[in-house]
Scaffold this active site. Structure first.
Site, mmCIF file in Angstrom:
data_model
loop_
_atom_site.group_PDB
_atom_site.id
_atom_site.type_symbol
_atom_site.label_atom_id
_atom_site.label_comp_id
_atom_site.label_asym_id
_atom_site.label_seq_id
_atom_site.Cartn_x
_atom_site.Cartn_y
_atom_site.Cartn_z
ATOM 1 N N ASP A 9 76.399 63.748 2.789
ATOM 2 C CA ASP A 9 77.120 65.003 2.966
ATOM 3 C C ASP A 9 78.397 65.000 2.127
ATOM 4 O O ASP A 9 79.130 64.008 2.095
ATOM 5 C CB ASP A 9 77.460 65.161 4.457
ATOM 6 C CG ASP A 9 78.273 66.404 4.749
ATOM 7 O OD1 ASP A 9 77.738 67.511 4.557
ATOM 8 O OD2 ASP A 9 79.443 66.266 5.161
ATOM 9 N N GLU A 25 74.694 65.518 -1.706
ATOM 10 C CA GLU A 25 75.139 66.911 -1.681
ATOM 11 C C GLU A 25 76.306 66.939 -2.664
ATOM 12 O O GLU A 25 77.404 66.479 -2.343
ATOM 13 C CB GLU A 25 75.593 67.330 -0.290
ATOM 14 C CG GLU A 25 76.038 68.788 -0.236
ATOM 15 C CD GLU A 25 76.611 69.197 1.103
ATOM 16 O OE1 GLU A 25 76.422 70.358 1.494
ATOM 17 O OE2 GLU A 25 77.276 68.364 1.748
#
Length: 701
Positions: A343, A379
């Site tokens: 993330d 990401e």
């Protein structure tokens, strides 16, 4: 119980059959107490007698799995110098492998006095804190083996443990919303029939529910609020919270592996749940604040925040790097997971200020003999300056390709993006080829947990997040969505038919593009969030998959589409198209491995790419696969013509000349949900492609 000196490694609590070794790193501690808790909450404190290289440690005989514990760290409390030690606060072990209980929000959890913020709090927090748990390291893995599916053969399925299983009528009620629910045969059957090779689980590291959400009766449903990087979240366990969650998670991995499905974890190593300088003291802050967090240079009582969550982990600190690498290795070696999706991965590359693809973190991962061998998915952005880094990660990493998402959405809402659309569906060579990467470094997706579901993408122009309690200010406002003529729910048959076709368009584009496709859980069923594009706090019907309301025609279409992709190597190439000519068996004239055509049958060139009519055809040559198979064999496949019509009116397409194929047969038509007509057409034939639809033709040899 005997107290022995113990050893400084491994960190955390380690049971060996005789007792348990406890080890905690803190450079700023002046003394450390281990706190053991009985079932009734009675606390026993034991001072750690030994410290080596800033690791405080002790071994206690007779302490077995299931024992709850925490730490208290004595030292300076001076936030102005970045020091936040406070022995009144029970602290979670950063290396805890299981956690029992949730945070019970109370002023005692804060390191400072809420009424006098300049003062240290003297209120004890133990009664309101979750407790770390000693776990049993032993598990019968049987003959478990990682599937090790190559990237180019991978089909990712992003899922939430609770959201995917909570409302499934065929899963026993006590297993719904749990790791055991994911491992249930009915769920594995759904995944395998869908062609899924890897399930990407949203955060399962131990997380907490934010104070401000708790006050509004909401929960942190998504879980991007980590407090324990080794512990599977206890709330997803059907078996219990005193270490049973670890065994249940392992059982889930073993069952998925037996079905040939890899397990990818969505991990949040960019920030923790302790927030900014006004946040609670739950662990890292009270153990060694400056070692674990990026503090601002001129005001060390403040935290650098590249994530929008209050703090950022200190990626230039050796102890933080060790924590992250130890965590990653633990999940691979002890929990048998197959990879990670990071993330806000750009935040991990900020050693100083700018994003640096040569940062220490990436160097450490590159040389690690365990972590470097599993799937690593970034990401590739954060909220800091220069944080959008799609295409800029090192060669070992694949990336969520946000440009694929945006361009595909634009194309199917009739925006003039022909050239970029062509680049995205052919593998995004403009992003990945120049540094030696391949098409499979692009993780292609149209929707994910963050944003509209696929059904909502074609049903809403605007977000409808009022239920989140933030006056609809939260969530992305520019979604590149189109409601097909009516906002939200409708019984208009024409609008519903168009929405169904648009969903098929998106799914077919996703699954027939070069790269690794990722489906968001429930999109294959027609799942809706009723226009809410930010259900991070909606642990309810907004976000749970409704298995009683399944679009069976859509599900059947997706299954046929994924099976089609699995049969044809030309849609799963390991290398980029080159445009080089290839001699084929069906024609004496060589043709390129890929060729673009205008609807009237001409090769696309020059100003054709600027056309306002979003329509083009692409020829993919099954005899132009240059990479060899696993055993060195030459690979070939059928050749296909994909006719994309993103225009709002039907477009007539002319089939290419004979050298590309004398006869063609339709195999996929998104204009219809069911199987297509087997009609055969010759070279140069004219055909109508319905507005906003995709027709795929197979060269009939």
């Amino acid at each position: 119980m005997l107290v022995w000196p113990g050893r400084r490694y491994p960190l955390g609590a380690t049971y060996d059959g005789v007792g348990t070794n406890f080890a905690l790193y803190s450079e700023v501690a002046e003394a450390v107490e281990l706190c053991l808790f009985d079932a009734d909450g009675t606390e026993q404190r034991i001072e750690l007698p030994e410290v080596d290289a800033f690791v405080w440690h002790v071994f206690l005989t007779g302490v077995e799995p299931g024992q709850r514990y925490g730490f208290r760290v004595h030292g300076s409390y001076d936030p102005g110098r970045g020091l936040r030690c406070n022995p009144n606060k029970l602290l979670l072990d950063p290396y805890a492998k299981a956690v029992d209980g949730d945070v019970r929000w109370d002023p005692a959890l804060y390191g400072y006095d809420l009424e006098h913020p300049e003062r240290m709090s003297e209120v004890d927090s133990a009664a309101f804190m979750p407790k770390a748990v000693v776990v049993n390291p032993y598990f019968d893995w049987g003959n478990d083996r990682p599937p090790r599916t190559p990237y180019h053969d991978t089909l990712l399925y992003e899922a939430h443990v609770k959201g995917l299983t909570w409302r499934h009528p065929d899963i026993p009620e006590q297993l719904r919303g749990t790791y055991a629910g994911i491992a249930h045969p009915v769920m594995i059957d759904h995944l395998t029939r869908l062609g899924v090779t890897a399930i990407e689980l949203m955060p399962v590291h131990q997380f907490i529910h934010d104070h401000h959400l708790d006050e509004r009766g909401l929960r942190n449903y998504w879980g991007y609020n980590t407090i324990g990087y080794f512990a599977p979240y206890h709330g997803y366990s059907a078996m219990g919270h005193l270490g049973q969650q670890v065994q249940e998670f392992r059982g889930m991995v073993r069952a998925l592996h037996a079905a040939g499905i890899e397990v990818i974890l969505d991990v949040v190593y960019n920030h923790t749940a302790e927030g900014n300088h006004l946040g609670p003291t739950l662990g890292f802050k009270g153990i060694d604040n400056a070692a674990y967090y990026r503090l601002t240079d001129n005001a060390p009582q403040q935290y650098m925040d590249y994530t929008g969550c209050g703090n950022s982990l200190n990626m230039r600190g050796p102890q933080t790097l060790q924590l992250i690498m130890d965590s990653l290795r633990y999940w691979v070696q002890e929990m048998h997971v197959d990879g990670f999706r990071f993330d806000l991965a750009a935040a991990l590359a900020r050693e100083f200020y700018e994003v640096d693809r040569l940062s220490t973190f990436f160097e450490v991962v590159q040389q690690d003999p365990v972590v470097s061998r599993v799937k690593l998915i970034a990401e590739p952005w954060d909220i800091g300056p220069g944080g959008y880094q799609v295409g800029n990660f090192p060669p070992l990493w694949t990336e969520w390709n946000g440009k694929f998402r945006d361009t595909t959405r634009d194309f199917w809402r009739s925006q003039p993006v022909l050239a970029e659309f062509a680049s995205r569906i052919s593998g995004s060579s403009d992003l990945y080829q120049d540094d030696g990467r391949r098409p499979f470094h692009s993780i292609n997706f149209v929707t994910c947990h963050d944003g509209f579901t696929l059904t909502d993408l074609v049903s809403y122009n605007d977000k409808h997040n009022e239920a989140n309690g933030e006056d609809n200010r939260d969530g992305e406002s520019y979604n590149r969505s189109w409601n097909s003529g009516v906002e939200g729910a409708t019984d208009d048959a024409d609008v519903l038919a168009l929405r169904a076709r648009q969903r098929r368009n998106f799914l077919a584009t996703l699954l027939l593009s070069q790269g690794v496709p990722m489906i968001s859980h429930g999109d294959e069923l027609g799942r809706t969030q009723r226009g809410n594009n930010n259900v991070y706090c909606q642990d309810n019907e907004f976000s749970w998959v409704d298995w009683e309301d399944v679009d069976e025609r859509l599900l059947d279409f997706v299954r046929r589409l994924t099976a089609f992709r699995a049969r044809h190597k030309v849609f799963r190439r390991r290398r980029f198209f080159t445009g080089d000519l290839v001699k084929t068996r069906s024609a004496s004239t060589p043709v390129a491995d890929m060729e673009w055509f205008t609807p009237d049958g001409r090769q696309l060139q020059g100003t054709d790419w600027d056309s306002d009519i979003g329509a083009l055809a692409v020829f993919v040559n099954g005899e132009g696969i240059r990479e060899r198979g696993r055993y060195g064999e030459r690979q070939s496949d059928s050749s296909f013509l994909l006719c994309f019509n993103g225009h709002h009116e039907p477009v007539e397409f002319v089939l290419p000349p004979e050298e590309y194929g004398e006869k063609w047969q339709a195999v996929i038509d998104t204009a219809e949900a069911g199987p297509v007509s087997p009609e055969i057409m010759g070279a140069g034939a004219r055909m109508q492609v319905l507005e906003r639809s995709l027709l795929v033709l197979d060269r009939a040899l």
